[in-house]
Design an enzyme around this catalytic site. Sequence first.
Site, PDB file in Angstrom:
ATOM      1  N   TYR A 144      55.562 -40.881  63.164  1.00 49.68           N
ATOM      2  CA  TYR A 144      54.731 -40.092  62.336  1.00 49.68           C
ATOM      3  C   TYR A 144      55.270 -39.739  61.017  1.00 49.68           C
ATOM      4  CZ  TYR A 144      52.312 -35.546  61.206  1.00 49.68           C
ATOM      5  OH  TYR A 144      51.522 -34.941  60.518  1.00 49.68           O
ATOM      6  N   ASP A 239      62.136 -42.937  56.774  1.00 55.33           N
ATOM      7  CA  ASP A 239      61.420 -41.497  56.744  1.00 55.33           C
ATOM      8  C   ASP A 239      62.422 -40.626  57.443  1.00 55.33           C
ATOM      9  OD1 ASP A 239      60.347 -39.172  57.116  1.00 55.33           O
ATOM     10  OD2 ASP A 239      58.523 -40.058  57.870  1.00 55.33           O
ATOM     11  N   LYS A 267      62.078 -30.802  55.915  1.00 57.21           N
ATOM     12  CA  LYS A 267      62.628 -29.752  57.237  1.00 57.21           C
ATOM     13  C   LYS A 267      64.059 -29.314  56.669  1.00 57.21           C
ATOM     14  CE  LYS A 267      59.521 -31.606  60.310  1.00 57.21           C
ATOM     15  NZ  LYS A 267      59.101 -32.974  60.762  1.00 57.21           N
TER      16      LYS A 267
HETATM   17  C1  LIG Z   1      57.406 -33.533  60.177  1.00 56.70           C
HETATM   18  C2  LIG Z   1      57.563 -34.839  59.699  1.00 56.70           C
HETATM   19  C3  LIG Z   1      56.861 -35.492  58.359  1.00 56.70           C
HETATM   20  C4  LIG Z   1      55.934 -34.444  57.712  1.00 56.70           C
HETATM   21  O1  LIG Z   1      56.478 -33.375  57.222  1.00 56.70           O
HETATM   22  P1  LIG Z   1      55.622 -31.949  56.645  1.00 56.70           P
HETATM   23  O2  LIG Z   1      56.447 -31.114  56.117  1.00 56.70           O
HETATM   24  O3  LIG Z   1      55.247 -31.608  58.147  1.00 56.70           O
HETATM   25  O4  LIG Z   1      54.478 -32.884  55.960  1.00 56.70           O
HETATM   26  C5  LIG Z   1      57.098 -36.667  57.929  1.00 56.70           C
HETATM   27  N1  LIG Z   1      57.752 -37.550  58.488  1.00 56.70           N
HETATM   28  C6  LIG Z   1      58.380 -37.033  59.733  1.00 56.70           C
HETATM   29  C7  LIG Z   1      59.572 -38.271  60.392  1.00 56.70           C
HETATM   30  C8  LIG Z   1      58.481 -35.931  60.189  1.00 56.70           C
HETATM   31  O5  LIG Z   1      59.022 -35.536  61.296  1.00 56.70           O
END
Ligand SMILES: *Cc1c(COP(=O)(O)O)cnc(C)c1O
Length: 425
Positions: A144, A239, A267
């Site tokens: 994701y 990511d 995060k």
């Molecule tokens: C949480 C997450 C996102 C999205 O971040 P948001 O701040 O919720 O938009 C993108 N990539 C990964 C791997 C994530 O866990």
Amino acid sequence: MQNRKSAQLFKKAQKVIPGGVNSPVRAFKSVGAAPIFIQKAKGPWLYDEDANRYIDYCGSWGPMILGHAHKDVLAAVKKTMANGTSYGIPTRLETQLAEMIVAAFPSIDKVRLVSSGTEAVMTAIRLARGATARDKVVKFVGCYHGHVDSLLVSAGSGLMTLGTPSSRGIPKDFVKNTLPAPYNNADAVEKLFAKYPGQIAAVIVEPVAGNMGVVPPKPGFLKKLRTLCTKNRALLIFDEVISGFRLTYGGAQTIYKTKADLTTLGKIIGGGFPIGAVGGKASIMNKLAPEGAVYQAGTLSGNPVCVAAGIETLRQLKTQNPYKKLAVLTEYLCDGMTEQLDRKGIGHKINRIGSMFTLFFNDTEVTDYTTAAKSDTKQYAKYFRHMLNSGVYLPPSQFEANFISTTHKKTHIDQTLQAIENLKL
Ligand SMILES: *Cc1c(COP(=O)(O)O)cnc(C)c1O
């Protein structure tokens, strides 16, 4: 467990907020429960509106590695916001956070701050396409990357057909350049490069997958992706929105000794405030406006309050260096879980790395989306509800990562294991 107030609040919320929540998993749909409404949190504890207390293993989906309401993070926020909350003009704080990120990631020379992980990924993809003058992007099934249109393909529990968006409202044209591959399968990526020579701009991957439950990379997987991208002049995007500063002071790329061309963060680097970042080599990052022709902007980008929370969080992580301790405690918890579940004869697999783990109700090793999807989600739902009633808050879905914070102690873990001992499925 008393839940009268949460139930009332949920009813009210549903009248004015779609589904009563501002992000879908919070509705507890997949675990067959009604959401709890949180009043406050401190350290490892969440307190809901009915005055129930829970040990938190979700940590706001990853950011709260220092636990809730950390006093030094709160102090940094208070101090900063006393001077105003947003200027839309540069501050020294933004450079300070950028310097900390650059120092922690050997692959990052420059970093652009944004307001969410989604935005960071969206920028990374645009930048990769702009830098390579190519359109296609390889992503992995079950990874994701936020709710970016072109990446909502095979995202978590979405549809698995090639080129089919996993949400309504995304035109087919937006995903026709998205090429899904199975996680931990670099050979599939090699085949895509052969099939689309000179057309793939980037391969984007969670170096440690966290959004189909925790799935670590198999030995050699990330290195092979690096080799393939270099050979085909495509960019490798890590990511690290979850894994950044979660597994070590830096990224999963430090642990797996593989350099990404672009890295996305979020995060933890916001310490519980909205933030995201994209970083990489100067030659690529300089293609962003105003230096280059790839446009990107944000009214609240680099917001001083968010940045101050992020700086203090990273400062704490750097000085405490809690990673070894976190991993040891997580291992203690997971070993205890396995022991209890084995004794009960409940089939399961636990994937664990550092302070993140997922308990899969599954008899097969979980190495990708297909194997993760074999999990018994009904059992997970029962387990979730039992734990909630026992004062333990878990992510409300089988396919999510659990996190431990620096405020979780052995006593909290023992209390959690005690709750599992009383589990009946
Ligand atoms: C949480 C997450 C996102 C999205 O971040 P948001 O701040 O919720 O938009 C993108 N990539 C990964 C791997 C994530 O866990």
